[in-house]
Design a protein around this motif. Sequence first.
Motif, mmCIF file in Angstrom:
data_model
loop_
_atom_site.group_PDB
_atom_site.id
_atom_site.type_symbol
_atom_site.label_atom_id
_atom_site.label_comp_id
_atom_site.label_asym_id
_atom_site.label_seq_id
_atom_site.Cartn_x
_atom_site.Cartn_y
_atom_site.Cartn_z
ATOM 1 N N UNK A 296 0.830 -1.207 0.000
ATOM 2 C CA UNK A 296 0.000 0.000 0.000
ATOM 3 C C UNK A 296 0.866 1.260 0.000
ATOM 4 N N UNK A 297 1.908 1.268 0.827
ATOM 5 C CA UNK A 297 2.810 2.420 0.858
ATOM 6 C C UNK A 297 3.567 2.530 -0.464
ATOM 7 N N UNK A 298 3.912 1.394 -1.055
ATOM 8 C CA UNK A 298 4.573 1.411 -2.355
ATOM 9 C C UNK A 298 3.666 2.043 -3.403
ATOM 10 N N UNK A 299 2.402 1.692 -3.391
ATOM 11 C CA UNK A 299 1.457 2.279 -4.344
ATOM 12 C C UNK A 299 1.346 3.789 -4.165
ATOM 13 N N UNK A 300 1.270 4.229 -2.915
ATOM 14 C CA UNK A 300 1.149 5.665 -2.638
ATOM 15 C C UNK A 300 2.410 6.421 -3.056
ATOM 16 N N UNK A 301 3.568 5.795 -2.881
ATOM 17 C CA UNK A 301 4.821 6.432 -3.295
ATOM 18 C C UNK A 301 4.930 6.512 -4.815
ATOM 19 N N UNK A 302 4.479 5.466 -5.488
ATOM 20 C CA UNK A 302 4.506 5.499 -6.956
ATOM 21 C C UNK A 302 3.618 6.615 -7.494
ATOM 22 N N UNK A 303 2.480 6.815 -6.850
ATOM 23 C CA UNK A 303 1.584 7.888 -7.270
ATOM 24 C C UNK A 303 2.191 9.254 -6.969
ATOM 25 N N UNK A 304 2.775 9.403 -5.788
ATOM 26 C CA UNK A 304 3.351 10.691 -5.390
ATOM 27 C C UNK A 304 4.526 11.069 -6.273
ATOM 28 N N UNK A 305 5.294 10.082 -6.712
ATOM 29 C CA UNK A 305 6.461 10.375 -7.545
ATOM 30 C C UNK A 305 6.069 11.122 -8.813
ATOM 31 N N UNK A 306 4.885 10.864 -9.318
ATOM 32 C CA UNK A 306 4.435 11.520 -10.543
ATOM 33 C C UNK A 306 4.242 13.030 -10.361
ATOM 34 N N UNK A 307 4.102 13.470 -9.101
ATOM 35 C CA UNK A 307 3.880 14.885 -8.823
ATOM 36 C C UNK A 307 5.144 15.606 -8.377
ATOM 37 N N UNK A 308 6.254 14.879 -8.289
ATOM 38 C CA UNK A 308 7.523 15.466 -7.879
ATOM 39 C C UNK A 308 8.379 15.773 -9.098
ATOM 40 N N UNK A 309 9.097 16.877 -9.036
ATOM 41 C CA UNK A 309 9.886 17.315 -10.183
ATOM 42 C C UNK A 309 11.063 16.382 -10.433
ATOM 43 N N UNK A 310 11.849 16.122 -9.401
ATOM 44 C CA UNK A 310 13.003 15.229 -9.512
ATOM 45 C C UNK A 310 12.898 14.188 -8.405
ATOM 46 N N UNK A 311 12.622 12.950 -8.771
ATOM 47 C CA UNK A 311 12.421 11.913 -7.755
ATOM 48 C C UNK A 311 12.801 10.549 -8.295
ATOM 49 N N UNK A 312 13.356 9.733 -7.417
ATOM 50 C CA UNK A 312 13.645 8.340 -7.716
ATOM 51 C C UNK A 312 13.003 7.468 -6.656
#
Length: 215
Positions: free
Chosen positions: A163-179
């Motif tokens: 669940x946390x992995x899913x939320x992080x994958x979604x949040x990454x799309x809204x970050x300018x520079x993220x891995x």
Amino acid sequence: MITLKLPDADLDGDLVIPDDPAGMVLFAHGSGSSRHSPRNRAVAEGLNAAGIGTLLLDLLTEQEEQVDRVTAELRFDIELLTLRLIGAIDALAEGLESAPHTAGLRIGLFGASARAAAALAAAAARPVVGAVVSRGGRPDLAGPSLPRVQAPVLLIVGGADPEVLRLNEQARQHLDVAELHIVSGATHLFEEPGALTEVTTQAAEWFNRHLDHGI
């Protein structure tokens, strides 16, 4: 131990500055944790060994911690935690500039669990932050602050924390520079053998890559 005097609270912290540090990392501990958290202290020691200074800071006062242990009402108060982190960033930056051997150091943030959201929101408010690492974090709780984060962000998530992995994958799309780095087989607290060591290694590499002696 040091005490940061903020407008609304005096916060206690443990400060370590190695010789010739590459940067300074301020920790935002996970929900219900303090600067005495063995997980974050282990990460901090690893960063120190990699030449990075650390400040393990309690974002709640002792009285607030006592209330939170009973009610759990403050550990997810992202607005309060963000304001405390912003105040800590300002105080830390002022303190670093006042000493010749730390002047010009950039500041990074390491956030865990829900308080990773506060770290991201604080980074959005303070561009002086040069890098952010989230360990098992909830970046989604940072909401509209995510697109305003200018600092490079490393999202570390356990592979067995779906669940946390899913939320992080979604949040990454809204970050300018993220891995996104997935620790295989790790659950939310990274208690599996070698999991926290991998977190520390990844965090140290990220901070050493993005923090340097120049603003």
